[in-house]
Write an enzyme that holds these catalytic residues in place. Structure first.
Site, PDB file in Angstrom:
ATOM      1  N   ASN A   1       0.736  -1.176   0.014  1.00 26.48           N
ATOM      2  CA  ASN A   1      -0.214   0.010   0.004  1.00 26.48           C
ATOM      3  C   ASN A   1       0.594   1.321  -0.055  1.00 26.48           C
ATOM      4  O   ASN A   1       1.472   1.721   0.999  1.00 26.48           O
ATOM      5  CB  ASN A   1      -0.797  -0.115   1.092  1.00 26.48           C
ATOM      6  CG  ASN A   1      -2.115  -0.981   0.950  1.00 26.48           C
ATOM      7  OD1 ASN A   1      -3.042  -1.106   0.278  1.00 26.48           O
ATOM      8  ND2 ASN A   1      -1.679  -2.240   1.908  1.00 26.48           N
ATOM      9  N   GLU A   2       1.052   1.702  -1.158  1.00 27.27           N
ATOM     10  CA  GLU A   2       2.073   2.775  -1.428  1.00 27.27           C
ATOM     11  C   GLU A   2       1.559   4.367  -0.935  1.00 27.27           C
ATOM     12  O   GLU A   2       0.201   4.247  -0.759  1.00 27.27           O
ATOM     13  CB  GLU A   2       2.647   2.809  -2.896  1.00 27.27           C
ATOM     14  CG  GLU A   2       3.187   1.539  -3.131  1.00 27.27           C
ATOM     15  CD  GLU A   2       4.601   1.336  -2.833  1.00 27.27           C
ATOM     16  OE1 GLU A   2       5.139   2.417  -1.906  1.00 27.27           O
ATOM     17  OE2 GLU A   2       5.528   0.830  -3.269  1.00 27.27           O
ATOM     18  N   PRO A   3       2.228   5.146  -1.043  1.00 26.99           N
ATOM     19  CA  PRO A   3       1.696   6.394  -0.641  1.00 26.99           C
ATOM     20  C   PRO A   3       0.311   6.934  -1.555  1.00 26.99           C
ATOM     21  O   PRO A   3       0.746   6.586  -2.725  1.00 26.99           O
ATOM     22  CB  PRO A   3       2.784   7.340  -0.701  1.00 26.99           C
ATOM     23  CG  PRO A   3       4.040   6.681  -0.473  1.00 26.99           C
ATOM     24  CD  PRO A   3       3.656   5.418  -0.955  1.00 26.99           C
TER      25      PRO A   3
END
Length: 643
Positions: free
Chosen positions: A175-177
């Site tokens: 879950n990236e920025p």
């Protein structure tokens, strides 16, 4: 620090973060351990306790599992408990967080491969109870596949326990920025920093997939219990931001602030930026010892923009340090004391100055000529990390031995090895096996480890580069030792655990030299990296040898590598370099040609190693100068280890 049982007893009913003064900046419960091994064993015991509790109630235990280097020791301990204590996984259902996409499950880079290698192949879990996102789902089926993955978790009643790591971008899972707090399992494009961090395992960022499948933030947050692991200096900044910062999609891990039963498990390096540990005087009363006072005064100089001797009573009082003044009497006395302490770390005689008063020097005057071992984990760490000091020790007539602990063969690119193989063929077309080596390099598949002949050639390249550098500095060849520690010789990025054989090899070289000084790499940014294992080998060897009389005269100095430097308050010996010595150090580094330009394992820093080293040494000198000390071109820094 907390012991294992205390940790287990307090994980569910812990005090809320921020309830007491010492944690008032913290919004997520966390526990700090002295080592990642100790912490991992504790987490494994909590998982085992949950499994047994569920078994007693004839219920499934649903675990959410993570990959990466952080949970490896947790899985090792679970396997040990299965083998030695009868821990059964027959009632365990697992769901892994993520998988690269696309990715064949049989690839050594797949998380399917990782989980089976580290856990599933060694326990009694039923294959049908293992759920890992598939990296081979067709693009047309991917959306529904992700929905079904979440539904399958729900069918089993949700996750009882979710194990997490944290990336430098603050990602959990992948879950990236920018990830939404209510996101479910889905495909995602990986952040460039995430791909950089994965690049060493893939032998280059170009080989790292650009996409992945990941459980969403919403999926993770539904777990009844969440434990996040973070080890090492390179996680300290994002750990602080996650625990103390505001909730933001730019740091997805901050969403865990809203989870009622989350604990961050940290080692000392990963926790070092937390306010209560980095600047405890801003949190509450302190017990001031010399080390903490030194740290606080260096910090105060930075905050005020003043040198040490210009600090006033008001500066101390305005920055939460009034109790230090009360203890020491006045800013004047305290400033003088601290200025002298830091000034006494500076020496142009790292081996000790002969016939001099050594009472305020970092090293002993006697013996005037010392036997010295410089341990280098890879065949270039010696000159990169302490090339100026190395040169000074040789110039000042000490008996310097350089010990390269590993061959470093994995860091030689195939193109570099091919170049040397072709040179050999041009010089002697009938040289044994040269055609075979060229063929093996040309036909190599990225997932396949180097065959022994190719590894040997790469090791020879590193060895000859090292000898060229040590000859340039002035060390005779008979004082250069290549240990080729077995733990490293896998032909892969992943190494074997440290063994008794590795420790024996290191102990033997120490016993043969009987050194008065040992220099070793203390850069532990990656707890599973080669530097860490090499340092552990030295520490274990020192334990084994410490009862020998010659060890009474042995001092150990730790240097840091191309990634980190000691903080000023930690430095116990600082060796200045003139501009000419800086250039000489650069030339010594240049002899390691295979590690110039297109470096395979440079991490997230795109600068070449010689540039990193120079800028780091220059920065240390600038920090000393800003504190009011002499203005040197560069400084190399060391911290003493007491064994």
């Amino acid at each position: 620090m907390m012991n294992t049982q205390t940790m287990i007893n307090t994980t569910i009913a812990h005090k809320p973060a921020g309830q007491f003064e010492d944690t008032r900046f913290e919004k997520i419960h966390n526990v700090v351990f002295s080592t990642s091994n100790e912490a991992s064993i504790c987490v494994a015991q909590e998982i085992a306790s949950l499994i047994r509790e569920k078994q007693a109630n004839n219920a499934h235990c649903v675990l959410g599992l993570a990959t990466g280097s952080s949970p490896i020791k947790v899985y090792e301990e679970l396997v040990r408990m299965h083998n030695e204590e009868g821990l059964s996984f027959s009632n365990v259902i697992t769901f892994n967080l993520d998988e690269y996409y696309p990715m064949d499950k049989n690839s050594m880079h797949s998380y399917f491969y990782f989980m089976h290698q580290h856990l599933f192949n060694h326990i009694d879990i039923s294959p049908e109870n293992i759920h890992i996102p598939s990296g081979t789902v067709s693009p047309e089926e991917l959306h529904q596949y992700c929905i079904d993955y979440d539904l399958k978790i729900k069918e089993y009643g949700g996750l009882d326990f979710q194990l997490l790591g944290i990336g430098r971008t603050g990602h959990i899972g992948f879950n990236e920025p920018g990830s939404h707090y209510n996101s479910g399992t889905r495909s995602i494009t990986l952040d460039h920093i995430t791909r950089e961090d994965a690049a060493p395992s893939f032998l280059g960022i170009n080989n790292v997939p650009k996409k992945a499948i990941t459980m969403g933030i919403g999926t993770v947050k539904k777990a009844k219990r969440i434990v996040l692991l973070a080890w090492g200096h390179n996680k300290a900044s994002v750990v602080k931001e996650t625990i103390e910062g505001e909730i933001t999609s730019e740091v997805p891990a901050t969403y865990l602030q809203n989870h009622a039963n989350t604990t961050f498990i940290l080692n000392e390096e990963a926790s070092q930026d937390l306010t209560r540990l980095s600047t405890p005087w801003l949190v509450g009363p302190c017990i001031w010892d010399t080390q903490l006072a030194s740290k606080a005064i260096v910090w105060l100089c930075k905050q005020t923009g003043k040198s040490i001797l210009k600090l006033t009573d008001k500066d101390y009082n305005d920055h939460g340090m009034s109790s230090l003044l009360v203890q020491e009497g006045s800013a004047y006395d305290l400033n003088i004391k601290m200025f002298n302490k830091i000034q006494h770390t500076i020496t142009g005689w790292p081996g000790g100055k002969p016939n001099a008063d050594d009472s305020s020097r970092p090293e002993r005057a006697n013996p005037a000529k010392k036997r010295i071992i410089i341990f280098s984990p890879h065949p270039d760490d010696d000159v990169i990390s302490m090339g100026g000091t190395f040169d000074r020790l040789v110039e000042q007539g000490h008996d310097v031995h350089v010990v390269y602990q590993t061959s470093g063969n994995i860091a030689v690119s195939d193109s570099e090895a091919l170049k040397y193989a072709e040179v050999i063929k041009d010089v002697n077309p009938t040289f044994p096996k040269v055609d075979d080596i060229i063929r093996k390099i040309a036909n190599k598949v990225s997932d396949i480890e180097d065959e022994i002949e190719v590894r040997n050639l790469k090791g020879i390249i590193r060895r000859r580069e090292s000898l060229a550098a040590t000859r340039f500095v002035g060390v005779p060849d008979e004082n250069v030792h290549f240990l080729n520690l077995p733990f490293y010789e896998t032909g892969r990025v992943k190494k074997n655990p440290l063994s008794i054989v590795d420790v024996e090899i290191v102990a033997n070289i120490i016993a043969s030299v009987k050194p008065h000084q040992i220099y070793a790499a203390g850069d532990l940014a990656d707890p599973h990296g080669t530097h860490k294992v090499c340092l552990d080998a030295i520490f274990e060897a020192l334990k084994k040898l410490k009862h020998n009389d010659y060890m009474d005269d042995c001092w150990v100095w730790l240097y840091r590598g191309a990634w980190h430097e000691w903080d000023v308050h930690q430095i116990e010996m600082a060796v200045p370099m003139s501009p000419d010595q800086v250039l000489k150090k650069r030339k010594a580094i240049f002899f390691h040609q295979s590690q110039k330009d297109d470096v395979m394992f440079q991490g997230n820093d795109t600068r070449e190693f010689w540039v990193r080293a120079e800028e780091r040494n220059n920065d240390t000198a600038r920090k000393y100068h800003k504190l009011g000390l002499a203005d040197y071109a560069a400084l190399e820094a060391f911290k003493r280890y007491h064994f």
